[in-house]
Design a protein around this motif. Sequence first.
Motif, mmCIF file in Angstrom:
data_model
loop_
_atom_site.group_PDB
_atom_site.id
_atom_site.type_symbol
_atom_site.label_atom_id
_atom_site.label_comp_id
_atom_site.label_asym_id
_atom_site.label_seq_id
_atom_site.Cartn_x
_atom_site.Cartn_y
_atom_site.Cartn_z
ATOM 1 N N VAL A 175 -0.216 14.432 -54.154
ATOM 2 C CA VAL A 175 0.579 13.372 -55.018
ATOM 3 C C VAL A 175 0.852 13.984 -56.339
ATOM 4 C CG1 VAL A 175 0.259 11.119 -55.814
ATOM 5 C CG2 VAL A 175 -0.595 11.624 -53.639
ATOM 6 N N GLU A 176 0.160 14.625 -57.151
ATOM 7 C CA GLU A 176 0.271 15.123 -58.405
ATOM 8 C C GLU A 176 1.584 15.952 -58.438
ATOM 9 O OE1 GLU A 176 -3.565 14.766 -61.123
ATOM 10 O OE2 GLU A 176 -3.383 16.329 -59.976
ATOM 11 N N ALA A 181 7.204 17.289 -59.586
ATOM 12 C CA ALA A 181 8.427 17.938 -58.973
ATOM 13 C C ALA A 181 9.575 16.746 -59.329
ATOM 14 C CB ALA A 181 8.381 18.041 -57.637
ATOM 15 N N TRP A 182 9.187 15.462 -58.924
ATOM 16 C CA TRP A 182 10.269 14.313 -59.105
ATOM 17 C C TRP A 182 10.372 14.086 -60.694
ATOM 18 C CZ3 TRP A 182 7.271 11.007 -54.905
ATOM 19 C CH2 TRP A 182 7.595 11.718 -53.569
ATOM 20 N N PHE A 183 9.271 14.009 -61.541
ATOM 21 C CA PHE A 183 9.440 13.289 -63.112
ATOM 22 C C PHE A 183 8.729 14.509 -63.754
ATOM 23 C CE2 PHE A 183 8.462 9.979 -59.818
ATOM 24 C CZ PHE A 183 10.089 9.421 -60.052
ATOM 25 N N PRO A 184 9.337 15.605 -64.102
ATOM 26 C CA PRO A 184 8.672 16.753 -64.724
ATOM 27 C C PRO A 184 8.469 16.385 -66.102
ATOM 28 C CG PRO A 184 10.827 17.407 -64.000
ATOM 29 C CD PRO A 184 10.553 16.341 -63.149
ATOM 30 N N SER A 185 9.315 15.683 -66.683
ATOM 31 C CA SER A 185 9.184 15.133 -68.068
ATOM 32 C C SER A 185 8.119 13.989 -68.398
ATOM 33 C CB SER A 185 10.349 14.834 -68.774
ATOM 34 O OG SER A 185 10.945 13.552 -67.945
ATOM 35 N N LEU A 186 7.901 13.460 -67.173
ATOM 36 C CA LEU A 186 6.745 12.306 -67.284
ATOM 37 C C LEU A 186 5.439 12.593 -67.065
ATOM 38 C CD1 LEU A 186 8.999 9.453 -66.371
ATOM 39 C CD2 LEU A 186 8.581 9.974 -68.281
ATOM 40 N N PRO A 192 -0.733 23.375 -65.010
ATOM 41 C CA PRO A 192 0.610 23.822 -65.564
ATOM 42 C C PRO A 192 0.494 23.666 -67.077
ATOM 43 C CG PRO A 192 1.161 22.549 -63.985
ATOM 44 C CD PRO A 192 -0.300 22.319 -63.973
ATOM 45 N N MET A 193 -0.213 22.671 -67.545
ATOM 46 C CA MET A 193 -0.214 22.130 -69.018
ATOM 47 C C MET A 193 -1.196 23.443 -69.705
ATOM 48 S SD MET A 193 -0.347 18.092 -70.165
ATOM 49 C CE MET A 193 -1.504 17.687 -68.839
#
Length: 237
Positions: A175-176, A181-186, A192-193
């Motif tokens: 899910v994460e 993938a759908w909302f990379p800015s949100l 990855p961080m």
Amino acid sequence: MILLLIGLPNPDNTFTCTLFTPVDGDHSLTSLDPEVPAHPTSEEISRIHEYFTNNFPDLQKLIPDYDKQFLTNPTSALKQITMKPWNLGGKIVILGDAAHAVVPFYGQGMNCAFEDALVLYELLSQHGDDIEKVFSEFSKMRQPAAEALLKLSNQNYLEMRSHTSKSWFVYKKLVEDALFAWFPSLWKPIYPMVSFSRVPYHQAQKRAEIQDKVLFGAGVTSSAVAIYRWRKILSKL
């Protein structure tokens, strides 16, 4: 289970296996160390066989000579360090493992040290000869990040040891990844961080905790809606 045995691949298609255990207690390795490593007694070898048979019964087929390999590789303790502050005025500042040695379960120890050096360089470029200000700001910036990395490393040990085989954990990661993938800015998963950005570790940890609460809340809400709709369907039967 409080043990973790991992295998990391090598370029020659072999694996290097590492066993992590508590320092003391029934599951520790302390009782398995022979008094004379080069000349273990039959009783000491029997204890090693019993330990691995009870805890890792499939290992004997994968590594037939595991007992010999165990005896020829040293047992050592993992260390971690945290302290505050990292500087003594403008006289001394510490960085790298001297300030924040961590267990290796996030693979960030060296990266954190490199980032220490980069941040210190940036502060020196910004403040010039005001060394006391440089050291003080460096300590304030990096100490919370390193303390968060220590916690993240211990947390990742628990995940690798106990969670990766659980269906709920795999589903959560799927899910994460989809949200990222759908909302990379949100939505940004913590890995990855931590590994591919300059977001400080403590800020990445805080954001991940908030995202977990959002994900859990969404899951509870979805379950409640599904139960409500199912009860309505049943009431009409």
